[in-house]
Scaffold this motif. Structure first.
Motif, short mmCIF file in Angstrom:
data_model
loop_
_atom_site.label_atom_id
_atom_site.label_comp_id
_atom_site.label_asym_id
_atom_site.label_seq_id
_atom_site.Cartn_x
_atom_site.Cartn_y
_atom_site.Cartn_z
N LYS A 1 0.85 -1.20 0.00
CA LYS A 1 0.00 0.00 0.00
C LYS A 1 0.88 1.24 0.00
O LYS A 1 1.83 1.34 0.79
N GLY B 1 -7.85 7.79 6.15
CA GLY B 1 -6.78 6.82 6.32
C GLY B 1 -7.18 5.40 5.94
O GLY B 1 -6.44 4.45 6.18
N ASP C 1 -5.30 1.98 4.36
CA ASP C 1 -4.60 0.96 5.17
C ASP C 1 -5.51 -0.25 5.35
O ASP C 1 -5.07 -1.40 5.26
N LYS D 1 -1.24 8.16 13.39
CA LYS D 1 -1.94 7.88 12.13
C LYS D 1 -1.10 7.13 11.11
O LYS D 1 -1.55 6.90 9.99
MG MG Z 1 -2.39 7.04 6.22
#
Ligand code: MG
Ligand code: ADP
Ligand code: ASP
Length: 423
Positions: free
Chosen positions: A7, A152, A155, A210
């Motif tokens: 990723k 986010g 992920d 994060k």
């Molecule tokens: Mg991130």
């Protein structure tokens, strides 16, 4: 050799040069014999820019349309990345979340993955392609609408695909060399952690680190997928997150894993609540019905003369308007006096499994904050975490003070931040 899911976060694909650099890395993985699935985020701060744009046309944008808008960011980067890989002479195909079989519930802006059916990805791999998947998005099972997984969320896409495809590892490439004992943007002397358990990582992530999203760590723990967090800008090994030894990295026996901070929350205070059974239940039912997750809750002792108390809680800033709106509607039923909203707060957390058996950690934490002249507004604890709320202005100083006080400062190189804006 097996299948890897890689990723790449927004800072790794911030511009055309970044996309070409990442494409080379992906091709190298393929050349070394792996079957490669890549999850990619929107370029740089694209998602923030799209959010700003939406808010200029509507203060509370409709969830379905908001998701339609935000998923455009990842579609841009997936297509460009596939083009860049083809330009290097390798086959690649890009897929939206929906095409990749990421099936979610229908809660817009923070949908949960309920199934992954990556048939098209398997076919693309069987045909010799590198499969590129747009992160952070899926399609709702019932309405077939496009959804997003929350900020986010790429992920989580990566780990969910790694689990569904039985990948040997999920590599999360970002703009720092791994998971550190504090955010390297704030603490130059932060230390890279070579290996961390799912539990400690989960607690760091949910406290605001994060570098990994907590839902992604939860998912990885459930399906036992090892995560390797590393930089896309350097060749260095990063941090292994798993419950088993990986890559010759011994388990670290630290009492404290790290210090996390979070400036994405706000504090709501319901002032003058009658101190009788059922009031807190009504308040938090209204918040829950608005689909808002809360974090810390504190109720003051009621003043003897009035029988009234104040209830404060924290929640994501992005839910602030919705929460105030929901509470205004219960004002008559509850009979509280007023609402206060404060978005100039920060949460600072100390995390570590060793806390359970080491007395004095809480005292040391509060002493470090006191010595730095930082005032504490709220406190909450779990078995392996202590969190406080302070003024947002104090956050950098507070994190550095606590990091030093617990002996976490490194003596060697300063932590490197390769890219990103920290937004
Ligand atoms: Mg991130
Ligand atoms: P990406 O664009 O790759 O998804 P993010 O900005 O989401 O990157 O996450 C990486 C950032 O996380 C780093 O640049 C760093 O500022 C921040 N961060 C916060 N806490 C930590 C930590 N404990 N270790 C490493 N990075 C951290
Ligand atoms: N682009 C999305 C965000 O900025 C998802 C992600 O990067 O993981 O939140």
């Amino acid at each position: 050799m097996g299948l890897v899911v890689q990723k790449y976060g927004g800072s790794s694909v911030a511009d055309a040069e970044g996309i070409k650099r990442v494409a080379k890395r992906i091709v190298d993985a393929k050349k070394s014999g792996h079957r490669v699935v890549v999850v990619v985020s929107a370029m740089g701060d694209t998602t923030d820019e799209l959010i700003d744009l939406a808010q200029q046309v509507s203060p509370i944008p409709a969830g379905r349309e908001f998701d339609m808008l935000l998923t455009a960011g990842e579609r841009i980067s997936m297509a460009l990345l596939a083009m860049a890989i083809k330009n290097l002479g390798h086959e690649a195909q890009s897929f939206t979340g929906s095409q990749a079989g990421v099936i979610t519930d229908s809660v817009h802006n923070k949908a949960r993955i309920i199934d992954v059916t990556p048939g098209r990805i398997r076919t693309a791999l069987d045909e010799g392609n590198i499969a590129i998947v747009a992160g952070f998005q899926g399609v709702s099972q019932d309405k077939k609408d496009i959804t997003t997984l929350g900020r986010g969320g790429s992920d989580t896409t990566a780990v969910a695909l790694a689990a569904a495809l039985e990948a040997e590892v999920c590599e999360i490439y970002t703009d720092v060399d791994g998971v550190f004992t504090a955010d390297p943007r704030v603490v130059k002397k932060a230390r890279k952690i070579n290996r961390i358990s799912f539990e400690d990582m989960l607690e760091l992530a949910s406290s605001g680190s994060k570098v990994l999203l907590h839902r992604c760590v939860e998912y990885a723990r459930r399906y036992n997928i090892p995560i390797h967090v590393r930089s896309s800008f350097s060749g260095l090994p990063g941090t292994w997150v798993s419950n088993e030894p990986q890559g010759n990295q011994p388990m670290e026996q630290a009492i404290i894993s790290g210090v996390a901070h979070d400036t994405s929350e706000a504090k709501v205070t319901v002032v003058g609540v009658p101190d009788k059974p059922g009031e807190a239940a009504t308040i938090f039912r209204a918040i829950a019905d608005a689909q808002i997750n809360i974090d810390m809750v504190v109720q003051n002792v009621s003043a003897a003369s009035t029988g009234l108390t104040d209830i404060s809680f924290t929640l994501p800033k992005t839910e602030g308007r919705k929460a105030i709106q929901a509470l205004e509607q219960t004002k008559e039923a509850i009979g509280f006096e007023s609402l206060r909203y404060d978005d100039q707060i920060a949460k600072i957390s100390l995390v570590g499994a060793g806390m359970k058996t080491n007395p004095g950690v809480t005292a040391g934490f509060f002493e470090a904050l006191a010595n730095a002249g930082v005032n504490i507004e709220l406190i909450s604890t779990s078995e392996i975490r202590i969190s406080v709320v302070t003024r947002a202005d104090d956050v950098g100083e507070a994190v550095r003070a606590v990091h030093s006080a617990f002996g976490l400062d490194s003596e060697s190189d300063e932590a490197v931040v390769y890219g990103g804006t920290g937004r």
